[in-house]
Design a protein around this motif. Structure first.
Motif, PDB file in Angstrom:
ATOM      1  N   LEU A 217       0.904  -1.221   0.048  1.00  0.00           N
ATOM      2  CA  LEU A 217      -0.012  -0.105   0.002  1.00  0.00           C
ATOM      3  C   LEU A 217       0.827   1.201   0.152  1.00  0.00           C
ATOM      4  O   LEU A 217       0.522   2.072  -0.698  1.00  0.00           O
ATOM      5  CB  LEU A 217      -0.839   0.089   1.181  1.00  0.00           C
ATOM      6  CG  LEU A 217      -1.890   1.392   1.333  1.00  0.00           C
ATOM      7  CD1 LEU A 217      -2.885   1.001   0.043  1.00  0.00           C
ATOM      8  CD2 LEU A 217      -2.699   1.242   2.691  1.00  0.00           C
ATOM      9  N   LEU A 253      -6.309   5.660   3.864  1.00  0.00           N
ATOM     10  CA  LEU A 253      -6.373   4.400   3.136  1.00  0.00           C
ATOM     11  C   LEU A 253      -6.227   3.196   4.236  1.00  0.00           C
ATOM     12  O   LEU A 253      -6.935   2.134   4.154  1.00  0.00           O
ATOM     13  CB  LEU A 253      -5.356   4.191   2.013  1.00  0.00           C
ATOM     14  CG  LEU A 253      -5.796   4.995   0.759  1.00  0.00           C
ATOM     15  CD1 LEU A 253      -4.396   5.061   0.048  1.00  0.00           C
ATOM     16  CD2 LEU A 253      -6.891   4.908   0.356  1.00  0.00           C
ATOM     17  N   MET A 256      -9.322   2.652   6.328  1.00  0.00           N
ATOM     18  CA  MET A 256     -10.251   2.071   5.318  1.00  0.00           C
ATOM     19  C   MET A 256      -9.903   0.550   4.865  1.00  0.00           C
ATOM     20  O   MET A 256     -10.755  -0.057   4.309  1.00  0.00           O
ATOM     21  CB  MET A 256     -10.410   2.895   4.134  1.00  0.00           C
ATOM     22  CG  MET A 256     -11.333   4.313   4.400  1.00  0.00           C
ATOM     23  SD  MET A 256     -11.209   5.180   2.847  1.00  0.00           S
ATOM     24  CE  MET A 256     -12.510   4.370   1.867  1.00  0.00           C
ATOM     25  N   ASP A 257      -8.954   0.091   5.295  1.00  0.00           N
ATOM     26  CA  ASP A 257      -8.487  -1.105   5.299  1.00  0.00           C
ATOM     27  C   ASP A 257      -8.196  -1.444   3.737  1.00  0.00           C
ATOM     28  O   ASP A 257      -8.270  -2.596   3.221  1.00  0.00           O
ATOM     29  CB  ASP A 257      -9.466  -2.235   5.677  1.00  0.00           C
ATOM     30  CG  ASP A 257      -9.332  -2.400   7.353  1.00  0.00           C
ATOM     31  OD1 ASP A 257     -10.461  -2.495   7.915  1.00  0.00           O
ATOM     32  OD2 ASP A 257      -8.115  -2.417   7.724  1.00  0.00           O
ATOM     33  N   ALA A 258      -7.569  -0.343   3.141  1.00  0.00           N
ATOM     34  CA  ALA A 258      -7.429  -0.482   1.672  1.00  0.00           C
ATOM     35  C   ALA A 258      -6.260  -1.419   1.447  1.00  0.00           C
ATOM     36  O   ALA A 258      -5.252  -1.281   2.196  1.00  0.00           O
ATOM     37  CB  ALA A 258      -7.109   0.828   1.162  1.00  0.00           C
ATOM     38  N   ASN A 260      -5.440  -2.417  -2.202  1.00  0.00           N
ATOM     39  CA  ASN A 260      -5.182  -2.167  -3.534  1.00  0.00           C
ATOM     40  C   ASN A 260      -5.798  -0.683  -3.806  1.00  0.00           C
ATOM     41  O   ASN A 260      -7.049  -0.481  -3.670  1.00  0.00           O
ATOM     42  CB  ASN A 260      -5.615  -3.220  -4.738  1.00  0.00           C
ATOM     43  CG  ASN A 260      -4.856  -3.251  -5.872  1.00  0.00           C
ATOM     44  OD1 ASN A 260      -3.484  -2.927  -5.455  1.00  0.00           O
ATOM     45  ND2 ASN A 260      -5.283  -3.730  -6.753  1.00  0.00           N
ATOM     46  N   ILE A 261      -4.979   0.013  -4.526  1.00  0.00           N
ATOM     47  CA  ILE A 261      -5.625   1.495  -4.827  1.00  0.00           C
ATOM     48  C   ILE A 261      -6.503   1.385  -6.284  1.00  0.00           C
ATOM     49  O   ILE A 261      -5.550   1.139  -7.246  1.00  0.00           O
ATOM     50  CB  ILE A 261      -4.583   2.571  -4.852  1.00  0.00           C
ATOM     51  CG1 ILE A 261      -3.990   2.835  -3.551  1.00  0.00           C
ATOM     52  CG2 ILE A 261      -5.323   4.072  -5.158  1.00  0.00           C
ATOM     53  CD1 ILE A 261      -2.842   3.653  -3.506  1.00  0.00           C
ATOM     54  N   ASP A 262      -7.650   1.693  -6.197  1.00  0.00           N
ATOM     55  CA  ASP A 262      -8.426   1.650  -7.729  1.00  0.00           C
ATOM     56  C   ASP A 262      -9.037   3.124  -7.643  1.00  0.00           C
ATOM     57  O   ASP A 262      -9.196   3.873  -6.864  1.00  0.00           O
ATOM     58  CB  ASP A 262      -9.395   0.603  -7.752  1.00  0.00           C
ATOM     59  CG  ASP A 262     -10.115   0.498  -6.580  1.00  0.00           C
ATOM     60  OD1 ASP A 262     -10.474  -0.693  -6.236  1.00  0.00           O
ATOM     61  OD2 ASP A 262     -10.658   1.633  -5.824  1.00  0.00           O
ATOM     62  N   LEU A 265     -11.694   4.181  -5.272  1.00  0.00           N
ATOM     63  CA  LEU A 265     -11.061   4.304  -3.905  1.00  0.00           C
ATOM     64  C   LEU A 265     -10.276   5.728  -3.846  1.00  0.00           C
ATOM     65  O   LEU A 265     -10.594   6.679  -2.920  1.00  0.00           O
ATOM     66  CB  LEU A 265      -9.786   3.594  -3.532  1.00  0.00           C
ATOM     67  CG  LEU A 265      -9.383   3.334  -2.137  1.00  0.00           C
ATOM     68  CD1 LEU A 265     -10.383   3.319  -1.115  1.00  0.00           C
ATOM     69  CD2 LEU A 265      -8.629   2.248  -1.946  1.00  0.00           C
ATOM     70  N   THR A 269     -11.593   9.120  -1.740  1.00  0.00           N
ATOM     71  CA  THR A 269     -10.837   9.797  -0.553  1.00  0.00           C
ATOM     72  C   THR A 269     -10.119  11.161  -1.278  1.00  0.00           C
ATOM     73  O   THR A 269      -9.142  11.679  -0.588  1.00  0.00           O
ATOM     74  CB  THR A 269      -9.493   8.661  -0.029  1.00  0.00           C
ATOM     75  OG1 THR A 269      -9.034   8.120  -1.573  1.00  0.00           O
ATOM     76  CG2 THR A 269     -10.309   7.784   0.534  1.00  0.00           C
TER      77      THR A 269
END
Lengths: 296, 387
Positions: A217, A253, A256-258, A260-262, A265, A269
């Motif tokens: 991340l 992020l 939000m427990d992200a 992978n950034i897509d 998302l 944010t």
């Protein structure tokens, strides 16, 4: 703590959580050794104010901060007499003391409100870290006063006499370059232009601030923000996101427990990363390109 | 520190003076502080040394690149530093002002410039050192020069004088041996000899320079020439009445820019005014707008029109011919200054070129400094020759 080389400053700053580059460490080391103020110039959000905070932690000295603004006057920056208290004292003493006595008592140190610049002079040994933030927002008369102050580290209060610094403070001035400072002030200081960090340093900053975040991340965040700051994406933005923004975004992020950034998302944010609606709108069509994985 | 310390101080002093000559404001106290800083940081890491000096000597972000280039040039190339020291000797003991810089011949490492050094800095330093001046640059075609040499040439072009052809005016002045009598003076002198006219005195006509109309093509093909020509014309035609316009896809009035006394300031203003620099050419349209808006500035039939262009016009023959006819009718002479005359067997092939060679009274070459120097002579000859 003895900082006798740029290396020592670099390591010391890293130890308190500030990832500086070598050039900044050299400038800081010189400012400390030559006892000169350090003028930090750069885009908003590159870590100028943070350096002062980090130095304060590193050296164990109190941080005294003066936030400059248009219309800043000496009574807000240096000292002011507490007129209300003086009046009360005069009222209370008018029956028991003579006029001369009252006049003498009115101008005592207990009625003096010390503002940041005077506080910095009166700080006990080994001295304080004085941060004069956004000095470009102050006006020219204030700059002229500052020139004198930075040269002598002493001020004259007419009623109390000359106040000289017990230990000259370590002074850091920051400017966002909204206007050019007077040459005389610049000549008094050492100068350092603080640029946005490169990928590796940004990664180090993110890892230091968020040790529990996933490696993947933080790498994505560093890559995304790095691309945003480079051509051609930076041209559509009115303001490049700084280190502060990328840190906040990474924290959001993680919250939000992200993994992978897509594009969704990023859009969700976007308020953290971009401070202008137009920037958000301009970046949306380019998200595909921005999120491309690194070429092998 | 002893011997080593003295050498370091000397080097930093030399470096500080190089920076000063390149345009950074560096005073003696900063140089002293820089020496202290260098002592604290040490010389073991080159980058640290460079950063330390930068923190002291630079105070603006826009100067950082110049500083970096100068540093690379000074500290990486020992011959440069040596030549610099030889050319800029420090003042002798007791002397307050350093002696003037000795002009040095261009060193071998001049071509190509040191990698990592920007051309802008290099040309500044080259000018400060006096490199590149000489015969070769005077005779070199502008399009064959490297960028930094072109900057040198621009500097040299500022110093070329040009005497504009004169014409007799209606006013007179004392002197001459025949023609109109100078009655006042005759009477005054006669007074000395009791009213007897021993000697006769005459008046002769004054000369004044022809008013100039300068039309400079700033389209893409003229890019290299336009800038040098503007620099040359700014200083050379300083003292004569002149009107200057430049054209590309439309006409731009440069008179306000040319009113500046400083050539750099003029170029800066011209850059702002000219919106179609390095674009296409529309000569007919430009001359038409000259006629519509600025006709009053053409002084009767006395104006000498200098048209600087390569004739590579994009347009039809008829409008161009019509405009050129008008221009010829309303001027004394139309002189075509053509950079393409650098080719020995030049024959105009483009529409614009053909029409210009037909309609203009003369075509003169302007592709190198030597021709600019001889321009005055060329103009005189063109005026003498009838049509």
């Amino acid at each position: 703590m003895v900082l006798n080389s740029a290396e020592a400053v670099l390591d010391g700053l890293a130890a308190v959580g500030y990832q500086a580059d070598r050039r900044l460490a050299t400038a800081t080391f010189l400012a400390l050794s030559l006892q000169r103020p350090l003028l930090l110039e750069g885009e908003p959000g590159v870590g100028k104010t943070e350096l002062a905070k980090a130095l304060s932690k590193l050296l164990g000295r109190p941080l005294i901060r003066l936030q400059c603004y248009d219309g800043l006057e000496l009574r807000d920056a240096l000292y002011e007499w507490n007129h209300a208290a003086q009046l009360l004292h005069m009222r209370a003493a008018q029956d028991r003391a003579t006029v001369e006595q009252i006049e003498r008592e009115v101008y005592q140190e207990r009625f003096l409100i010390r503002r940041p610049l005077l506080q910095a002079l009166e700080a006990p040994l080994p001295g304080a870290i004085l941060l004069i933030d956004e000095v470009d927002r102050a006006d020219e008369p204030f700059e002229a006063f500052l020139l004198e102050y930075l040269g002598e580290y002493q001020v004259t209060i007419p009623e109390l006499g000359c106040q000289t610094a017990k230990a000259p403070p370590v002074t850091i001035l920051t400017t966002n370059r909204t206007r050019d400072l007077h040459d005389a002030v610049k000549r008094r200081c050492l100068y350092h232009w603080l640029d946005f960090p490169e990928r590796e340093r940004e990664l180090a900053i993110l890892r230091a601030a968020l040790p529990h975040a996933a490696e993947a991340l933080t790498e994505q965040v560093a890559r995304f923000v790095g691309r945003l700051r480079s051509e051609p994406f930076s041209q559509v933005l009115s303001r490049k996101p700084g280190v502060a923004e990328s840190l906040e975004w990474a924290k959001a992020l993680v919250a939000m427990d992200a993994v992978n950034i897509d594009p969704e998302l990023v859009t969700a944010t976007a308020g953290v990363l971009f401070k202008h609606r137009e920037d958000m709108a301009a970046i949306e069509p380019l998200l595909g390109k921005l999120l491309l994985p690194e070429a092998a | 520190m002893g011997q080593g310390g003295g050498l370091l101080q000397e080097n930093i002093l030399g470096f500080g003076r190089l920076l000063r000559r390149s345009g950074l404001s560096v005073d003696t106290s900063r140089i002293a502080l820089a020496t202290q800083a260098a002592g604290l940081v040490g010389l073991s890491h080159r980058q640290d040394f460079k950063d330390a000096l930068e923190a002291v000597l630079v105070s603006r972000e826009q100067d950082r690149q110049l500083y970096s280039d100068c540093f690379e040039l000074y500290f990486r190339t020992p011959e440069f530093a040596g030549r610099l020291k030889a050319a800029m000797p420090p003042p002798a003991a007791g002397q307050s002002v350093p002696p003037p810089m000795r002009r040095s011949s261009p060193p071998a490492m001049v071509q190509p410039p040191t990698p990592g050094v920007s051309l802008k800095t290099f040309s500044k330093i080259a000018a400060a050192m006096g490199w590149g001046s000489g015969e070769r640059l005077r005779q070199a075609d502008f399009s064959s020069l490297q960028n930094w040499e072109l900057r040198q040439v621009e500097r040299m072009a500022r110093q070329i004088p040009m005497t504009v052809p004169q014409m007799p005016s209606r006013r007179t002045r004392g002197g001459g041996r025949s023609g109109r009598l100078d009655w006042r003076r005759c009477l005054r002198e006669a007074n000395r000899s009791d009213g007897e006219w021993i000697r006769l005195f005459y008046r002769r006509r004054r000369s004044k320079p022809l008013p100039l109309l300068l039309l400079v093509d700033v389209s893409g093909s003229m890019e290299r020439y336009a800038r040098v020509l503007l620099t040359f014309l700014h200083k050379a035609t300083d003292k004569v009445p002149r009107q200057i316009y430049c054209f590309g896809s439309h006409l731009s009035d440069l008179n306000e820019a040319f009113a500046q006394s400083d050539t750099d300031e003029m170029l800066r203003q011209a850059n702002q005014l000219i919106k179609d620099y390095a674009g296409g050419t529309r000569m007919a349209k430009s001359i038409a707008s000259l006629r519509d808006e600025h006709r009053a500035r053409l002084v009767g039939g006395r104006t000498l029109v200098l048209l600087v262009s390569d004739g590579l016009d994009m347009g039809y023959a008829e409008p161009i011919a019509k405009e050129l006819d008008w221009l010829v009718r309303h001027s004394r002479r139309l002189i075509w200054l053509n950079p393409l005359l650098r080719y020995e067997h030049y024959e105009p092939l483009s529409t614009g070129g053909q029409l210009l060679s037909e309609k203009a009274h003369a075509a003169l070459p302007i592709h190198n400094l030597l021709h600019l120097e001889n321009l005055a002579k060329g103009l005189e000859e063109a005026l003498q020759a009838g049509r």
